[in-house]
Enzyme design. Structure first.
Site, PDB file in Angstrom:
ATOM      1  NE  ARG A  94      -0.349  -0.404   4.965  1.00 41.29           N
ATOM      2  CZ  ARG A  94      -0.916  -0.590   6.152  1.00 41.29           C
ATOM      3  NH1 ARG A  94      -2.232  -0.616   6.238  1.00 41.29           N
ATOM      4  NH2 ARG A  94      -0.186  -0.743   7.225  1.00 41.29           N
ATOM      5  CB  ILE A 119       5.410   5.338  -0.248  1.00 45.76           C
ATOM      6  CG1 ILE A 119       4.919   6.750   0.110  1.00 45.76           C
ATOM      7  CG2 ILE A 119       6.754   5.408  -0.957  1.00 45.76           C
ATOM      8  CD1 ILE A 119       5.801   7.481   1.100  1.00 45.76           C
ATOM      9  CG  ASN A 173       8.344   1.548   0.952  1.00 43.81           C
ATOM     10  OD1 ASN A 173       8.324   2.774   1.054  1.00 43.81           O
ATOM     11  ND2 ASN A 173       7.259   0.803   1.162  1.00 43.81           N
ATOM     12  N   GLY A 225       8.452   0.175   6.542  1.00 39.26           N
ATOM     13  CA  GLY A 225       8.696   1.022   7.709  1.00 39.26           C
ATOM     14  C   GLY A 225       7.450   1.139   8.560  1.00 39.26           C
ATOM     15  CG  ASN A 248       8.336  15.198  13.653  1.00 38.57           C
ATOM     16  OD1 ASN A 248       8.083  16.361  13.968  1.00 38.57           O
ATOM     17  ND2 ASN A 248       7.441  14.403  13.096  1.00 38.57           N
ATOM     18  CE1 TYR A 298       9.200   6.430  10.092  1.00 39.11           C
ATOM     19  CE2 TYR A 298       9.719   8.784  10.057  1.00 39.11           C
ATOM     20  CZ  TYR A 298       9.301   7.639   9.402  1.00 39.11           C
ATOM     21  OH  TYR A 298       8.993   7.688   8.068  1.00 39.11           O
ATOM     22  CB  THR A 320       0.184   8.036   2.713  1.00 38.68           C
ATOM     23  OG1 THR A 320       0.612   8.488   4.017  1.00 38.68           O
ATOM     24  CG2 THR A 320       1.325   8.242   1.713  1.00 38.68           C
TER      25      THR A 320
END
Length: 438
Positions: free
Chosen positions: A209, A211, A280, A282, A339, A345, A379
């Site tokens: 799904r 990206i 990809n 994650g 962040n 992350y 997304t």
């Protein structure tokens, strides 16, 4: 269902245009993305400068079917060869070329400055100065325009075609303010630039799904057979993606102890090896550090970083990555700027950049290693973000809007191209020139 950017729709309405202009609100211009039935740019290319790259760049522009002009009323791109600027005084050439024509750049126009890597240049000072110029131009451009700096090492003049084709097209719609380095490499141009990955095998993790699905679709469009990998719980969605792109599936938890060995066995037995590996997969498990338990920390590091390292080591140890291979990681601007609530992350995504730095030199000559660092991408995950945080993410970039999964996928496809052999050790942000970490 991904939520619509309602503000962008309002800003394009008659009332919205009036309000935006009067109040000075963000003005997100609709981006011109790649379409096979449209030319790469909406207008001719003006090429300036007098360095060693003028001739090869001109030939590439013409091979793309674009008009190369010396004057005009409106341009699709402004390209300047600054590779020969060898004194601080000669930086004035940038002003002399761009100042008279920058306002004639059309909607979704492109600015590309070409330089020599500062450490290889006669004037390291002058060449390093190009970065500040290009990033500032990117922030001044309106109507979806982008600006990039490409450092081309001496001897790499024949390795620039894939990068220029990417930057001078809608494929790079959400990439701006980036510095790209190209080194010498033996490059064989694809027989068909519309299907440069024909005959290649690509492995994409987290492909069910978002990206990941977009990456699989774009690599499949470009001719690759895509092995779509995701956890068994996503099996139905994974099969749908694989069927859509004409690929195959591999249901697997990449954090499992035997995952690297199973991947090696799968690509060896089914395909005789692999050409492209896109890491990809994650996850996020957000909490501020004082409230984050060990399980949240460990899970994110294991999926986002540890699995990539283990799989890479297994693939190269087993020698199943074919010559001129591609390893591509998915980082994040969180790994660059940090962040709140994402120490785990951001740590993992900064580690992906470390993987590029470490592995790109070790496997040079056998494969290239690069990464993308997405910013705010529309997304299902970002659609669930609280309204005001979501709006800040969309507007805090030079384009005043979020990107789409296809923007990340197009950048990965450029890295994956056989003609990108000189593009190694790069981390390119797909963020509309986000103000975070700028």
């Amino acid at each position: 269902m991904v939520r619509m950017d309602r503000y962008q729709s309002f800003a394009r309405s008659a009332l919205g245009r009036f309000v935006v202009g009067k109040v000075g609100l963000p003005d997100p211009y609709p981006l011109r993305r790649h379409s096979p039935d449209q030319p790469p740019l909406d207008g001719p290319v003006l090429l300036g400068g007098s360095g060693r790259l003028v001739e090869p760049v001109g030939a590439i522009v013409k091979s793309m079917g674009l008009d190369l002009v010396t004057t005009g009323d409106r341009y699709g791109a402004l390209v300047f060869d600054a590779s020969g600027i060898d004194t601080v005084e000669r930086l004035r050439e940038l002003h002399e070329f761009f100042q008279p024509v920058i306002r004639a750049l059309g909607p979704c126009g492109r600015v590309v400055v070409l330089g020599t890597p500062p450490e290889r240049a006669e004037s390291q000072i002058a060449q390093r100065a190009l970065e500040g110029f290009t990033r500032s131009v990117g922030k001044e451009l309106k109507r979806g325009g982008t600006a990039q700096l490409v450092y081309v090492a001496p001897g790499a003049e024949g390795a620039i075609a894939s990068t220029l084709r990417f930057l001078l097209s809608g494929r790079s719609a959400y990439v701006s303010g980036q510095v790209i380095r190209i080194g010498p490499a033996d490059v064989v141009a694809p027989e068909d630039w519309d299907r440069p990955l024909a005959g290649k095998v690509a492995l994409v993790t987290g492909a069910s799904r978002g990206i990941g699905a977009a990456i699989a679709e774009v690599l499949g469009r470009d001719g690759a057979h895509v092995v779509c990998l995701d956890v068994p719980a996503q099996g139905e969605d994974l099969s749908a993606v694989a069927n859509r792109v004409g690929g195959t599936t591999l249901q697997l938890d990449i954090t499992a102890p035997d995952a690297p060995a199973r991947i090696v066995e799968h690509v060896t037995q089914r395909h005789g090896g692999v050409d492209i590996v896109v890491h990809n997969a994650g996850i996020t498990r957000d909490r501020t550090l004082g409230r984050m338990d060990e399980d949240r920390w460990d899970a994110v590091i294991a999926v986002n970083l540890g699995a990539q390292e283990r799989v890479n080591e297994a693939l190269f140890a087993a020698e199943v990555v074919r010559p001129n291979g591609r390893i591509i990681g998915v980082s994040s601007i969180a790994g660059i700027a940090g962040n709140v609530g994402q120490t785990n992350y951001a740590t993992s995504k900064a580690g992906v950049i470390g993987m590029v730095d470490s592995l790109s030199g070790r496997v040079a000559g056998r494969a290239t290693v690069n990464a993308v660092a997405p910013g705010f991408i529309e997304t299902k995950m970002t659609a669930a973000v609280p309204l005001f945080i979501r709006e800040a993410g969309r507007r805090m970039n030079s384009m005043s809007q979020g990107g789409l999964p296809v923007d990340v996928a197009e950048t990965i496809a450029w890295f994956a191209s056989p003609a990108s052999a000189g593009v190694n050790g790069n981390v390119v942000r797909v963020c509309g020139q986000s103000l975070l970490g700028a």
